[in-house]
Design an enzyme around this catalytic site. Structure first.
Site, PDB file in Angstrom:
ATOM      1  N   TYR A   1      19.211   1.979   3.631  1.00 25.92           N
ATOM      2  CA  TYR A   1      19.337   1.171   2.417  1.00 25.92           C
ATOM      3  C   TYR A   1      19.836   1.980   1.228  1.00 25.92           C
ATOM      4  O   TYR A   1      20.341   1.415   0.264  1.00 25.92           O
ATOM      5  CB  TYR A   1      18.002   0.497   2.096  1.00 25.92           C
ATOM      6  CG  TYR A   1      17.588  -0.444   3.200  1.00 25.92           C
ATOM      7  CD1 TYR A   1      18.300  -1.613   3.456  1.00 25.92           C
ATOM      8  CD2 TYR A   1      16.517  -0.138   4.035  1.00 25.92           C
ATOM      9  CE1 TYR A   1      17.945  -2.453   4.487  1.00 25.92           C
ATOM     10  CE2 TYR A   1      16.153  -0.978   5.069  1.00 25.92           C
ATOM     11  CZ  TYR A   1      16.880  -2.135   5.304  1.00 25.92           C
ATOM     12  OH  TYR A   1      16.540  -2.967   6.338  1.00 25.92           O
TER      13      TYR A   1
ATOM     14  N   HIS B   1      17.224 -11.242   9.768  1.00 26.59           N
ATOM     15  CA  HIS B   1      16.996  -9.848   9.388  1.00 26.59           C
ATOM     16  C   HIS B   1      17.730  -9.506   8.086  1.00 26.59           C
ATOM     17  O   HIS B   1      17.380  -8.530   7.413  1.00 26.59           O
ATOM     18  CB  HIS B   1      17.450  -8.920  10.511  1.00 26.59           C
ATOM     19  CG  HIS B   1      16.484  -7.800  10.782  1.00 26.59           C
ATOM     20  ND1 HIS B   1      15.190  -8.012  11.211  1.00 26.59           N
ATOM     21  CD2 HIS B   1      16.618  -6.458  10.658  1.00 26.59           C
ATOM     22  CE1 HIS B   1      14.574  -6.841  11.354  1.00 26.59           C
ATOM     23  NE2 HIS B   1      15.416  -5.889  11.013  1.00 26.59           N
TER      24      HIS B   1
ATOM     25  N   HIS C   1       8.038   0.751   8.401  1.00 26.62           N
ATOM     26  CA  HIS C   1       8.781   1.735   9.186  1.00 26.62           C
ATOM     27  C   HIS C   1       7.883   2.924   9.513  1.00 26.62           C
ATOM     28  O   HIS C   1       7.063   3.339   8.691  1.00 26.62           O
ATOM     29  CB  HIS C   1      10.006   2.239   8.408  1.00 26.62           C
ATOM     30  CG  HIS C   1      11.135   1.269   8.375  1.00 26.62           C
ATOM     31  ND1 HIS C   1      12.139   1.315   7.432  1.00 26.62           N
ATOM     32  CD2 HIS C   1      11.437   0.210   9.173  1.00 26.62           C
ATOM     33  CE1 HIS C   1      13.000   0.340   7.643  1.00 26.62           C
ATOM     34  NE2 HIS C   1      12.600  -0.345   8.696  1.00 26.62           N
TER      35      HIS C   1
ATOM     36  N   ARG D   1      15.385  -9.401   5.301  1.00 24.32           N
ATOM     37  CA  ARG D   1      14.659  -8.123   5.276  1.00 24.32           C
ATOM     38  C   ARG D   1      15.526  -7.052   4.599  1.00 24.32           C
ATOM     39  O   ARG D   1      15.043  -6.265   3.786  1.00 24.32           O
ATOM     40  CB  ARG D   1      14.310  -7.724   6.710  1.00 24.32           C
ATOM     41  CG  ARG D   1      13.478  -6.453   6.856  1.00 24.32           C
ATOM     42  CD  ARG D   1      13.005  -6.377   8.308  1.00 24.32           C
ATOM     43  NE  ARG D   1      12.541  -5.055   8.716  1.00 24.32           N
ATOM     44  CZ  ARG D   1      11.306  -4.601   8.534  1.00 24.32           C
ATOM     45  NH1 ARG D   1      10.416  -5.346   7.917  1.00 24.32           N
ATOM     46  NH2 ARG D   1      10.951  -3.399   8.955  1.00 24.32           N
TER      47      ARG D   1
ATOM     48  N   LYS E   1       4.678  -3.742  14.488  1.00 27.06           N
ATOM     49  CA  LYS E   1       4.988  -3.119  15.768  1.00 27.06           C
ATOM     50  C   LYS E   1       3.847  -2.203  16.202  1.00 27.06           C
ATOM     51  O   LYS E   1       3.272  -1.486  15.395  1.00 27.06           O
ATOM     52  CB  LYS E   1       6.286  -2.308  15.655  1.00 27.06           C
ATOM     53  CG  LYS E   1       7.544  -3.168  15.598  1.00 27.06           C
ATOM     54  CD  LYS E   1       8.783  -2.309  15.648  1.00 27.06           C
ATOM     55  CE  LYS E   1      10.039  -3.153  15.735  1.00 27.06           C
ATOM     56  NZ  LYS E   1      11.258  -2.331  15.799  1.00 27.06           N
TER      57      LYS E   1
ATOM     58  N   ARG F   1       9.489  -9.063   9.461  1.00 32.46           N
ATOM     59  CA  ARG F   1      10.245  -9.460  10.651  1.00 32.46           C
ATOM     60  C   ARG F   1       9.777 -10.868  11.022  1.00 32.46           C
ATOM     61  O   ARG F   1       8.656 -11.260  10.702  1.00 32.46           O
ATOM     62  CB  ARG F   1       9.962  -8.508  11.812  1.00 32.46           C
ATOM     63  CG  ARG F   1      10.232  -7.044  11.502  1.00 32.46           C
ATOM     64  CD  ARG F   1       9.729  -6.160  12.647  1.00 32.46           C
ATOM     65  NE  ARG F   1       9.991  -4.743  12.409  1.00 32.46           N
ATOM     66  CZ  ARG F   1       9.121  -3.889  11.860  1.00 32.46           C
ATOM     67  NH1 ARG F   1       7.912  -4.336  11.488  1.00 32.46           N
ATOM     68  NH2 ARG F   1       9.427  -2.622  11.681  1.00 32.46           N
TER      69      ARG F   1
END
Length: 306
Positions: free
Chosen positions: A286, A251, A277, A254, A183, A159
């Site tokens: 995906y 993004h 994730h 990504r 995150k 990111r």
């Protein structure tokens, strides 16, 4: 600082929001961006209570007023994702109130979370990636920096917030890995390929200040990293120029990273870990990209496919 901007909500709610946001910051280690989104959503909800309910205190409302608010948001044509986030913000707040014995019943548990429609993300073809990487002007330091950023984004699937936060100390060129803080301040290792590694070496060789803490330091303020907004605008301009698609964003690199890995045989769990994730459902989007690609190949190749 967010709370100071509130003028039109119940005073008790201000106190409760302060405690909740403080909890998200200090105990959950949420990013400033995420906390800001929670604040915006809950401020909006509290303003609705102030205007539409005789009891606007979070501690005394019932589920019907939450349902009214969600219906109002739906009529405002919010996207599935935005509406889902607003409901999640309310649920998180009431979970916090319950955990701290401020309410006896968590009424938000009876509120269903809206389903988010799975949209196939925008991504670049391998040919477009090649064109992208040859776009920056390498005769200038700025072009070398841009090339380095683009290569690292595509090579790692980072990111932008993670990219700009890379410190020199987190970089191990010999092992081709970078330690990333994602995150919730969760750390993970990402792998950099040869193209990205070469670009980093070239960028560092031409670097003007060897005392920088960050890999991409701010040219305006010593000791700070380059801004997210600068990188966003820079990457988007390259992408739109190449693809002529205004929906492309940083993004998309990504998305391209994950899609190309799966197309070449990578397993979903490995891609999940590389993307950072928390659960597999976020990565499964995906697989839809790969299915769409298979459909196109089938229609083109099978005698009865058209």
């Amino acid at each position: 600082k967010y709370i100071k901007s509130i003028m039109t909500i119940n005073k008790k709610n201000i106190e409760l929001l302060e405690g909740f946001l403080d909890y998200l910051s200090k105990e959950r280690n949420f990013s400033k961006h995420t906390i800001r989104n929670y604040f915006i959503d809950l401020k909006q909800f509290s303003e609705f209570l102030y205007s539409h309910s005789t009891t606007s205190n979070f501690l005394n409302i019932d589920k019907s007023i939450i349902q009214m608010y969600i219906q109002k948001c739906s009529k405002n044509n919010y996207s599935d994702k935005t509406l889902s986030r607003k409901v999640a913000s309310i649920k998180s707040l009431f979970k916090f109130l319950m955990q701290n014995s401020l309410i006896e019943n968590n009424i938000s548990l009876m509120i269903p979370s809206p389903k988010i429609s799975k949209k196939i993300p925008n991504y670049l073809s391998r040919k477009e990636i090649d064109i992208l990487m040859s776009s920056p002007d390498l005769s200038t330091f700025k072009g070398v920096m841009h090339k380095c950023m683009l290569e690292v984004l595509y090579s790692t699937g980072l990111r932008i917030s993670e990219l700009v936060s890379i410190k020199i100390i987190d970089l191990d060129i010999k092992k081709n890995i970078i330690k990333i803080k994602g995150k919730g301040n969760k750390e993970r290792l990402v792998i950099i390929g040869k193209s990205a590694s070469d670009s980093i070496k070239n960028y560092l060789r031409l670097g003007k200040n060897s005392d920088n803490i960050y890999l991409y330091s701010s040219s305006n303020k010593l000791g700070l990293h380059i801004s997210v907004s600068y990188v966003y605008k820079m990457v988007k301009s390259y992408l739109v120029n190449i693809t002529k698609n205004e929906k492309m964003s940083p993004h998309s690199l990504r998305h391209s990273f994950a899609t190309h890995l799966l197309d070449n045989g990578a397993d979903l769990m490995s891609v999940k870990e590389l993307l950072g994730h928390e659960d597999l459902t976020s990565t499964q989007i995906y697989t839809h990209v790969s299915v769409e690609k298979m459909k196109k190949i089938y229609k083109k190749s099978h005698p009865h496919g058209k």
